[in-house]
Design an enzyme around this catalytic site. Structure first.
Site, short mmCIF file in Angstrom:
data_model
loop_
_atom_site.label_atom_id
_atom_site.label_comp_id
_atom_site.label_asym_id
_atom_site.label_seq_id
_atom_site.Cartn_x
_atom_site.Cartn_y
_atom_site.Cartn_z
N ASP A 164 43.29 36.86 10.38
CA ASP A 164 42.20 36.26 9.60
C ASP A 164 40.92 37.03 9.89
OD1 ASP A 164 41.31 34.36 7.75
OD2 ASP A 164 40.45 33.12 9.33
N GLU A 187 39.39 30.49 1.25
CA GLU A 187 39.65 31.90 1.48
C GLU A 187 40.62 32.45 0.44
OE1 GLU A 187 40.63 33.11 5.43
OE2 GLU A 187 39.70 31.36 6.39
N ARG A 209 36.30 22.14 13.94
CA ARG A 209 35.08 22.81 14.41
C ARG A 209 34.71 22.41 15.84
NH1 ARG A 209 34.63 27.00 10.94
NH2 ARG A 209 34.51 26.31 8.77
N GLN A 240 37.16 24.21 18.17
CA GLN A 240 36.86 25.65 18.12
C GLN A 240 35.58 25.99 18.88
OE1 GLN A 240 36.63 27.14 14.11
NE2 GLN A 240 36.09 29.20 14.72
N LYS A 270 42.28 26.40 15.19
CA LYS A 270 42.73 27.01 13.94
C LYS A 270 44.25 26.99 13.76
CE LYS A 270 40.11 29.33 11.75
NZ LYS A 270 39.28 29.01 10.59
N GLU A 316 29.09 24.70 6.50
CA GLU A 316 27.91 25.20 5.81
C GLU A 316 27.34 24.17 4.84
OE1 GLU A 316 28.32 29.61 4.63
OE2 GLU A 316 30.37 28.96 5.01
#
Length: 406
Positions: free
Chosen positions: A130, A205, A241, A244, A257, A354
């Site tokens: 990735d 993605e 998140r 991570q 992930k 975001e």
């Protein structure tokens, strides 16, 4: 003259004769998987086409690549096989060609309504990498976690940054995702939190499916890298998140992930996307010679949750060339993700990190709000290119969040 299929295709279909994406399907429960291409609301069974002797070109005539349970053998044959298959299939499906159109028994065997089939992973994915190739995403992540002084690390503008992902947890669209458990960042001096992720996110993605690989120790030239990429799929690289953020220094993403990555079932070939090529962003500073492309291009694919793949800074060919520059050997079916694709405006951001600015600005959705994903939420991506009177699309990439087991 616009190419037209004898199979009825609605104007808003993602799968006209100009597309013909590849996938693997079961025509009935318990049946053997086989390769197919999408045309309108049907799947064309390539094992039936091959058994009827209709692949009669020099590369595919004596090949058993369409009698396999996955597409690895076919994608490993390379561009001559892909070109030959595309020419043959577009001719067979065209409105002016009688071979399939006027043979009712063959047509009935070969064309299966898509509502009747089960779609499977199209390739056996040996390895998954990735990347972190969207400049707007990289900048926003830096602003959120490091502040405005140095939002993007200097190395980002010199090399396509990536990490090695987990191929075993890549699943096909429609597969439920169980909320992962793990450790979260501790507040102050307290011990780390442990339990179900509190900051579960999606990542919009694209991913490239590798065709022919390269030998160990022999890098792929960036200007020949497109011959090693069969096509693209939509991808949701789900992210916890909080997990991570606690684990990623110093070695990068791991449990945050590796619990699940979803891909769409249809691989859209680079040949089908070629009419929608667009100039890639200008690189500043200029890349090192091994990443300097004679023609540097992206594909203008409109993505929803809203964005566009034209915002990728490092192209998929640069990603592949960089991946192999140290001699790493890629293999047919390997998957190369772009990383989250975000545009310059808030409505074009490709993840909740975001869109909600790490939970500080809750997102309003149809009367409810979200900071991150809740149990029962379903995330659906779609993407397509708009041609003259037709679309070249990817269908959907979806997944639903199930509660973490107690």
């Amino acid at each position: 003259m616009v190419l037209k299929s004898f199979v009825e295709v609605q104007p808003d279909s993602h799968f006209p004769i100009q597309n013909l994406p590849y996938g693997v399907f079961r025509p009935a429960p318990g049946s053997e998987p086989r390769p197919g291409v999408a045309i309108g609301e049907y799947v064309l069974d390539l094992s039936v086409v091959a058994s009827a002797g209709l692949f009669d070109g020099p590369v595919l005539k004596n090949s058993d690549c369409f009698n396999q349970v996955n597409l690895n053998k076919f994608v490993g044959l390379g561009r001559p096989a892909w070109k030959e298959a595309r020419v043959t299939l577009q001719k067979l499906l065209s409105a002016t060609e009688p071979t399939l159109r006027d043979n009712p028994s063959l047509r009935q065997k070969a064309l299966v309504p898509v509502v009747q089939v089960q779609m499977l992973l199209p390739v056996v994915i040996g390895d998954y990498t990735d990347f972190f190739a969207s400049m707007h995403h990289a900048k926003n992540c830096g602003l959120i976690f490091r502040g405005p002084e140095n939002p993007i690390n200097p190395n980002w503008f010199h090399i396509p940054i990536a990490y090695h992902g987990r191929a075993s947890s890549i699943v096909i669209s429609g597969t439920d995702i169980i909320r992962p458990r793990g450790q979260g960042h501790p507040p102050g001096n307290s011990p780390p939190y442990f339990g179900p992720s509190r900051k579960l996110d999606f990542e919009m993605e694209m991913a490239a499916v590798v065709g022919p690989g390269n030998e160990l120790g022999k890098p792929v030239d960036v200007n020949e890298a497109a011959d090693h990429i069969f096509g693209l799929v939509l991808m949701n690289d789900w992210s916890a998140r909080d997990i991570q953020a606690w684990e990623y220094v110093p070695l990068g993403p791991f449990l945050g992930k590796s619990f699940g990555t979803t891909i769409s079932p249809w691989i859209v070939t680079l040949d089908a996307l070629e009419p929608f090529a667009s100039d890639a962003p200008k690189k500043n500073p200029p890349p090192l010679p091994y990443l300097a492309e004679k023609i540097s291009k992206n594909y203008d694919i409109s993505l929803q949750v809203l964005g566009s793949s034209k915002y990728i800074y490092w192209t998929i060919t640069q990603q592949l060339a960089h991946h192999t520059i140290n001699g790493c050997n890629l293999r047919p079916g390997d998957l190369l993700g772009t990383g989250t694709i975000s545009g310059p405006e808030p409505e074009s951001y490709g993840c909740l990190l975001e869109l909600t600015w790490n939970g500080q600005k809750p997102l309003s959705l149809g009367g409810s709000t979200r900071k991150f994903l809740e149990d029962g939420d379903e995330v659906i991506f779609t993407g397509c290119c708009k041609g003259d009177g037709y679309l070249v699309g990817f269908g959907t990439c979806s997944g639903k969040i199930l509660p973490s087991p107690s």
